[in-house]
Each structure stands twice: as C-alpha cells, then as structure tokens.
Design an enzyme around this catalytic site. Structure first.
Site, PDB file in Angstrom:
ATOM      1  N   PHE A  62     130.228  57.498 115.443  1.00 50.63           N
ATOM      2  CA  PHE A  62     131.394  56.874 116.077  1.00 50.63           C
ATOM      3  C   PHE A  62     132.197  57.941 116.839  1.00 50.63           C
ATOM      4  O   PHE A  62     133.279  57.661 117.324  1.00 50.63           O
ATOM      5  CB  PHE A  62     132.307  56.216 115.032  1.00 50.63           C
ATOM      6  CG  PHE A  62     131.686  55.039 114.316  1.00 50.63           C
ATOM      7  CD1 PHE A  62     130.587  54.376 114.840  1.00 50.63           C
ATOM      8  CD2 PHE A  62     132.214  54.586 113.118  1.00 50.63           C
ATOM      9  CE1 PHE A  62     130.021  53.290 114.187  1.00 50.63           C
ATOM     10  CE2 PHE A  62     131.665  53.504 112.454  1.00 50.63           C
ATOM     11  CZ  PHE A  62     130.567  52.848 112.984  1.00 50.63           C
ATOM     12  N   LYS A  63     131.663  59.152 116.893  1.00 53.23           N
ATOM     13  CA  LYS A  63     132.405  60.283 117.514  1.00 53.23           C
ATOM     14  C   LYS A  63     133.873  60.206 117.130  1.00 53.23           C
ATOM     15  O   LYS A  63     134.776  60.072 117.964  1.00 53.23           O
ATOM     16  CB  LYS A  63     132.235  60.316 119.022  1.00 53.23           C
ATOM     17  CG  LYS A  63     130.803  60.654 119.394  1.00 53.23           C
ATOM     18  CD  LYS A  63     130.628  61.008 120.827  1.00 53.23           C
ATOM     19  CE  LYS A  63     129.154  61.232 121.100  1.00 53.23           C
ATOM     20  NZ  LYS A  63     128.332  60.009 120.907  1.00 53.23           N
ATOM     21  N   ILE A  67     143.488  61.139 112.999  1.00 53.26           N
ATOM     22  CA  ILE A  67     144.175  61.904 111.953  1.00 53.26           C
ATOM     23  C   ILE A  67     143.351  61.834 110.672  1.00 53.26           C
ATOM     24  O   ILE A  67     142.550  60.898 110.474  1.00 53.26           O
ATOM     25  CB  ILE A  67     145.605  61.367 111.697  1.00 53.26           C
ATOM     26  CG1 ILE A  67     145.572  59.886 111.292  1.00 53.26           C
ATOM     27  CG2 ILE A  67     146.483  61.591 112.913  1.00 53.26           C
ATOM     28  CD1 ILE A  67     146.878  59.373 110.713  1.00 53.26           C
ATOM     29  N   PRO A 172     121.054  65.474 122.348  1.00 55.20           N
ATOM     30  CA  PRO A 172     120.777  64.264 123.135  1.00 55.20           C
ATOM     31  C   PRO A 172     120.619  64.629 124.611  1.00 55.20           C
ATOM     32  O   PRO A 172     120.810  65.788 124.984  1.00 55.20           O
ATOM     33  CB  PRO A 172     122.047  63.433 122.923  1.00 55.20           C
ATOM     34  CG  PRO A 172     123.135  64.459 122.782  1.00 55.20           C
ATOM     35  CD  PRO A 172     122.504  65.718 122.212  1.00 55.20           C
TER      36      PRO A 172
HETATM   37  P1  BMP Z   1     119.669  57.979 125.568  1.00 59.15           P
HETATM   38  O1  BMP Z   1     118.483  58.851 125.104  1.00 59.15           O
HETATM   39  O2  BMP Z   1     119.327  56.547 125.657  1.00 59.15           O
HETATM   40  O3  BMP Z   1     120.314  58.530 126.777  1.00 59.15           O
HETATM   41  O4  BMP Z   1     120.746  58.026 124.391  1.00 59.15           O
HETATM   42  C1  BMP Z   1     121.419  59.176 124.021  1.00 59.15           C
HETATM   43  C2  BMP Z   1     122.255  58.933 122.805  1.00 59.15           C
HETATM   44  O5  BMP Z   1     122.917  60.148 122.487  1.00 59.15           O
HETATM   45  C3  BMP Z   1     123.333  57.860 122.971  1.00 59.15           C
HETATM   46  O6  BMP Z   1     123.460  57.205 121.724  1.00 59.15           O
HETATM   47  C4  BMP Z   1     124.594  58.652 123.274  1.00 59.15           C
HETATM   48  O7  BMP Z   1     125.751  58.062 122.735  1.00 59.15           O
HETATM   49  C5  BMP Z   1     124.315  59.960 122.534  1.00 59.15           C
HETATM   50  N1  BMP Z   1     124.948  61.148 123.126  1.00 59.15           N
HETATM   51  C6  BMP Z   1     124.692  61.543 124.428  1.00 59.15           C
HETATM   52  O8  BMP Z   1     123.931  60.920 125.151  1.00 59.15           O
HETATM   53  N2  BMP Z   1     125.301  62.682 124.881  1.00 59.15           N
HETATM   54  C7  BMP Z   1     126.161  63.412 124.141  1.00 59.15           C
HETATM   55  O9  BMP Z   1     126.650  64.420 124.604  1.00 59.15           O
HETATM   56  C8  BMP Z   1     126.409  63.012 122.819  1.00 59.15           C
HETATM   57  C9  BMP Z   1     125.789  61.873 122.322  1.00 59.15           C
HETATM   58  O10 BMP Z   1     126.009  61.484 121.083  1.00 59.15           O
END
Ligand code: BMP
Length: 224
Positions: A62-63, A67, A172
């Site tokens: 949920f990033k 607080i 990611p």
């Molecule tokens: P995709 O491979 O379909 O682009 O998905 C990447 C996933 O990683 C998504 O759930 C996105 O919220 C997450 N993500 C991202 O793409 N970049 C970030 O910097 C951080 C992430 O959590």
C-alpha cells in the site's frame, strides 16, 4: 527471484482470476505483491486466499505513508490475513512513524520493505535526492528490504554497496516499463517484481516460466 505483481485485470482482456494466475505461476514465483487495485476489488481476504493457493510469500504494497498510530493500525489488520511483508515509504521519516511501524511489524511477524527509489520519472524530483539516506535508514533499522527500481541499475549497485547482504533489494520496472528481465538481478537485486508482462499475457504460466528461466540464465551469465 521472481515476485509477481498481482494488479488486475488478469489475462489480455480480464479472462483470468487472480487465483488462476497464482496457481499457474506458483512453481516459479518466490512470492506475490498485492496492492490497492486488487484489495479494493476483493478485500484483504484475497491475501489469505492467495496464501491458501500457493506457499509463496505475500507482500502487501500500500506504499504506506502516515503517522505511526495509523501505520500500526494498518499493520495489525494486514497481519490478520497472514501477509508476510508490508511496503511503506521511507520518506515519511523515522520518528513517530516508521519507528512505530517497525516495532509493530515485528510483533505481528511482518517484514517491512521501504521504498528507496521508484521507477517513474517523478521519483527524481524528491525521493531520489534522498536515496542513500533512505537506504541507510533501512539498514540502521534492520528492516527486511528496500524497493529500488530496475531502470536505475546504478542505484541498485549503490544500495548493494551500502547494505551488503543486510537488505533484500526488490526491483520493479521490468517488461512493460522497459527494463530487461534479469537486468536488476545482474545489478545486485534479490528479486524482480514483474506484473503485467506476466499477468496480462494470454499464457501467464508459460510467461512466468520463461521469465524465471531468463533470470537464471542472466544471473549465470553476469556472474561468470
Ligand atoms: P508492472 O510490471 O506491471 O509494471 O508492475 C510493476 C509493479 O511494481 C506495480 O505493482 C507497481 O505498483 C510496482 N512499482 C513500480 O512499478 N515502481 C516502483 O517504483 C515501485 C513499485 O512498487
């Protein structure tokens, strides 16, 4: 090595359920990342249902940025559904915030992963300016890991240099966002978080196996 990001819809036109994806990829996935799009559709129970479908770890993303008392409240709710880890922003800072989350997470047996950089361009505007501080904060707190994106291999290398083997690095940004499968692992990441490249494919199971094989091959090549 492979964490599948479970963001709906699944299949080229939404023809699969999340459980189809989990069953088909379970053999090669280290774990799954579940974020707001899926939880808003299905509720947090999807976390325990994924855990019942496959033994892989489930990371709730949920990033979080709030607080401390609210973070603790969320961590408690997530832990009820057998989540293994939770992702929070590092930029919210330690005092009365991440410190409370880390303390509660250890009570609830949840790993904490902090965002140290992101894959979108706007990350450079604020977050990346504090990248090393965010990695050092994560290291000092002894949290489980950090998110450092695959399209910034230099930052992955830097995080590994700073943290040695004391932080797991999750990356990611592979596939649809442009980075090559295996590239983050070669730069020093532990796990590549891959979503749509696998989950929107007509054959997600086959795609996940192909990704896994490519990861193994890339690591073999870049370590030799
Ligand atoms: P995709 O491979 O379909 O682009 O998905 C990447 C996933 O990683 C998504 O759930 C996105 O919220 C997450 N993500 C991202 O793409 N970049 C970030 O910097 C951080 C992430 O959590």
């Amino acid at each position: 090595m492979l964490v599948v990001a479970l963001d709906p819809p699944f299949g080229p036109s939404g023809e699969y359920s999340v459980y189809d994806i989990v069953e088909e990829t379970c053999e090669v996935a280290y774990g799954y990342k579940v974020g707001l799009p899926l939880v808003l559709e299905q509720g947090l129970k999807v976390v325990s249902e994924i855990k019942s479908t496959c033994k892989g770890r489930v990371i709730v993303d949920f990033k979080l940025a709030d607080i401390g008392d609210i973070l603790v409240n969320v961590a408690e709710k997530i832990s009820r559904y057998r989540a293994d880890a939770v992702i929070a922003h590092g930029f919210i800072g330690l005092r009365d915030s991440i410190d409370k989350l880390v303390e509660a997470a250890s009570r609830y047996k949840l790993d904490v992963i902090l965002v140290a950089s992101m894959s979108h361009r706007g990350s450079e505007e604020f977050i990346d300016k504090h990248f090393e501080e965010l990695v050092n904060l994560s290291l000092d707190l002894g949290v489980h890991g950090v998110v450092v994106p695959a399209n910034k291999p230099g930052l992955i290398r830097r995080a590994r240099q700073i943290a040695g083997n004391n932080l797991r690095i999750y990356s990611p940004g592979i596939g649809v966002q442009g980075a090559e499968v295996g590239s983050a692992l070669c730069a020093g990441a532990d796990y590549e978080i891959i979503g749509r490249y696998i989950t929107r494919s007509p054959k997600p199971g086959e795609k996940a196996r192909e990704v896994f094989e490519k990861q193994v091959e890339s690591v073999r090549k870049c370590q030799s």
